[in-house]
Scaffold this active site. Structure first.
Site, short mmCIF file in Angstrom:
data_model
loop_
_atom_site.label_atom_id
_atom_site.label_comp_id
_atom_site.label_asym_id
_atom_site.label_seq_id
_atom_site.Cartn_x
_atom_site.Cartn_y
_atom_site.Cartn_z
N HIS A 174 -8.09 -23.76 -8.34
CA HIS A 174 -8.77 -22.93 -9.35
C HIS A 174 -9.66 -21.92 -8.77
O HIS A 174 -10.82 -21.86 -9.09
CB HIS A 174 -9.70 -24.05 -9.95
CG HIS A 174 -8.83 -25.10 -10.64
ND1 HIS A 174 -8.30 -25.38 -12.02
CD2 HIS A 174 -8.80 -26.46 -10.00
CE1 HIS A 174 -7.88 -26.48 -12.00
NE2 HIS A 174 -7.81 -27.37 -10.88
N SER A 295 -14.61 5.72 0.45
CA SER A 295 -15.01 6.30 -0.79
C SER A 295 -15.57 7.49 -0.54
O SER A 295 -16.19 7.92 0.30
CB SER A 295 -16.11 5.37 -1.50
OG SER A 295 -16.89 5.90 -2.27
N LYS A 301 -17.99 2.10 2.17
CA LYS A 301 -16.82 1.55 1.68
C LYS A 301 -15.57 1.55 2.37
O LYS A 301 -15.14 2.73 3.05
CB LYS A 301 -16.62 2.01 0.36
CG LYS A 301 -17.91 1.85 -0.54
CD LYS A 301 -17.43 0.52 -1.39
CE LYS A 301 -16.49 0.88 -2.29
NZ LYS A 301 -16.49 -0.29 -3.59
N GLU A 308 -4.16 -3.03 -3.32
CA GLU A 308 -4.42 -3.00 -4.80
C GLU A 308 -3.03 -2.32 -5.59
O GLU A 308 -2.65 -2.86 -6.45
CB GLU A 308 -5.58 -2.09 -5.21
CG GLU A 308 -6.96 -2.78 -4.79
CD GLU A 308 -7.97 -1.76 -4.81
OE1 GLU A 308 -8.58 -1.49 -5.91
OE2 GLU A 308 -8.19 -1.02 -3.85
#
Ligand code: ARG
Length: 476
Positions: A174, A295, A301, A308
């Protein structure tokens, strides 16, 4: 693209065009431009040029061996096809939409190169068995590519598992801390998944490896062809046994897409973990600069873009699977033109899968586990509560259900005190159950916890090393 757009707009010209050279006998006028645009597949099936030429070369050799065409004609055809292939490979081939597909483009060019013998190539064959053969050969190459791509990924995972067989990290259920596991164990979980993916591609390859060539349009042919000869020349195990099935089977592409979907789903799950693990909140891994981006506005970043995108690829791969299944559903035997809609989705799914596999392999090879963060996270969240309960069972002969209850009280006590289980004193423990001894502290550390889980397939470093060795042996 340009030629397709022209075809769409220039209706008049197409309507006045002469009828098709391949079946002109039956047709007085050429196709409407829109007909040409919807009908043509050359824009995408040119990717099967090599397979088409390989199939035609095998067919020509067989026609000559069977005395159906002369050796001289067969030689001219086979040589001419190599010339055509080199023109295509070098980008010196003018693909024509009017010639519809790769089969007719190649044959028309062959005619220009060698003249009359080119017209004998199509004896005892149809585009229906031809396209089934070409596509099968193309998909078979992708099965092989997927198998070797998976092998490379598995090797990268094995290196990670070997290096980190005893690094401790939290295991989750979980996405809540459950029990400590080892880094190697977690890596090996993916080895098992990708190993099954590999075997799915291997199984599909065995099942699909039957040659459609010689099924002709649908019914076979009266020419004394030798389908065994062409099958073996093309690396097939045997000719497909039913000509109707041979021209209308696309199971092989669906099996590829099915196996690819499952594999992409596995890649997606792993990619998701890498996205989460590389976040500032987790800091379990550092992904390399090679597989990250920055970024344009936030200088701090470093984004896990490759992970992704891998996470997302399953969308189009599964989409292709559903798409082709839907195309095939309800089609009567044998060939229908619907089946021309089989290719683009398979091409796209194959490209996506190979790219995702390569990117994942690169990321896994480069990634650095942050062993300190992993161990700190493994130690939090009362992750050794099960070890405590197990100890109560073993040392005090307590029924597991009672042990679970006692441990629950101890967890509540630690939570109230704002500490972890190993930080409770013996007196604290004994206030919950008098028979507890200080031996209990031996099982509460995360390293003790993982080392104790030596059941087959368990997380103990010793077990992980055995599984790594088994896989290394299997991949030899
Ligand atoms: N381009 C066609 C396809 O991809 C080749 C087969 C055409 N056969 C036919 N009977 N029209 O399916």
């Amino acid at each position: 693209m340009t030629s397709e757009r022209n075809a769409m707009t220039d209706t008049k010209q197409a309507a006045n065009a002469p009828s098709n050279a391949m079946w002109g006998g039956r047709f007085a006028a050429g196709p409407d431009a829109i007909m040409e645009a919807i009908n043509a597949s050359i824009g995408f099936d040119k990717r099967m040029a090599r397979q088409d030429i390989e199939g035609s070369r095998a067919h020509a050799a067989m026609l000559a061996a069977q005395g159906i065409i002369t050796d001289t004609d067969a030689e001219a055809i086979r040589e001419g096809l190599l010339t055509v292939l080199s023109e295509i490979d070098s980008g010196n081939f003018a693909f024509s939409t009017a010639l519809e597909d790769i089969h007719m483009n190649v044959e028309a060019r062959l005619k220009e190169v060698i003249g009359e013998p080119a017209g004998r190539l199509h004896t005892g064959r149809s585009r229906n068995d031809q396209v089934a053969t070409d596509f099968k050969l193309w998909v078979r190459d992708q099965l092989d590519a997927a198998i070797s791509g998976l092998e490379a990924l598995i090797r990268a995972l094995l290196s990670q598992a070997e290096a980190g067989a005893d690094w401790v990290m939290p295991g989750f259920t979980h996405l809540q801390t459950a029990q400590p596991v080892t880094w190697g164990h977690h890596m090996m979980a993916y080895v098992e998944m990708f190993g099954r993916d590999m075997s799915r591609f291997q199984d599909a390859r065995k099942r699909m490896n039957e040659s459609p060539l010689g099924a002709a349009a649908l019914a076979g042919t009266g020419f004394p062809i030798d389908r065994h000869m062409t099958a073996s020349a093309l690396g097939f195990d045997r000719p497909a046994a039913n000509s109707l099935d041979a021209v209308s089977d696309r199971d092989f592409a669906l099996e590829f897409l099915g196996a690819a979907s499952i594999c992409a789903m596995h890649l997606s799950r792993f990619a998701e973990e890498l996205v989460v693990w590389s976040s500032a909140q987790f800091r379990f891994v550092a992904l390399s600069d090679r597989f990250s981006t920055g970024s344009s506005i936030m200088p701090q970043k470093k984004n896990p873009d490759a992970a992704e995108l891998i996470r997302a690829k399953v969308g189009r791969i599964m989409g292709a699977n559903v798409g082709l299944m839907t195309v095939m559903k309800g089609l009567p035997l044998a060939y229908s033109k619907d089946m021309q809609e089989d290719k683009e989705q398979v091409f796209d799914a194959a490209d996506s899968l190979m790219l995702a596999l390569a990117a994942m392999t690169g990321m896994v090879s480069d990634m650095q586990a942050n062993t300190e963060s992993l161990e700190a996270a493994a130690s939090s969240g009362f992750s050794t509560a099960t070890d405590l309960a197990d100890w109560l069972v073993r040392a005090l002969n307590m029924p597991f259900r009672d042990a679970h209850h006692v441990t629950g009280s101890l967890v509540a006590m630690a939570e109230a005190k704002g500490c972890d289980l190993p930080d409770l004193s013996l007196a604290d423990m004994q206030s919950v159950h008098a028979a507890i001894t200080d031996e209990v502290f031996g099982v509460l550390g995360v390293h003790n916890s993982v080392a104790s889980r030596t059941s087959y397939g368990g997380t103990a470093p010793s077990e992980v090393r055995k599984q790594v060795a088994r896989w290394q042996e299997a991949l030899k």
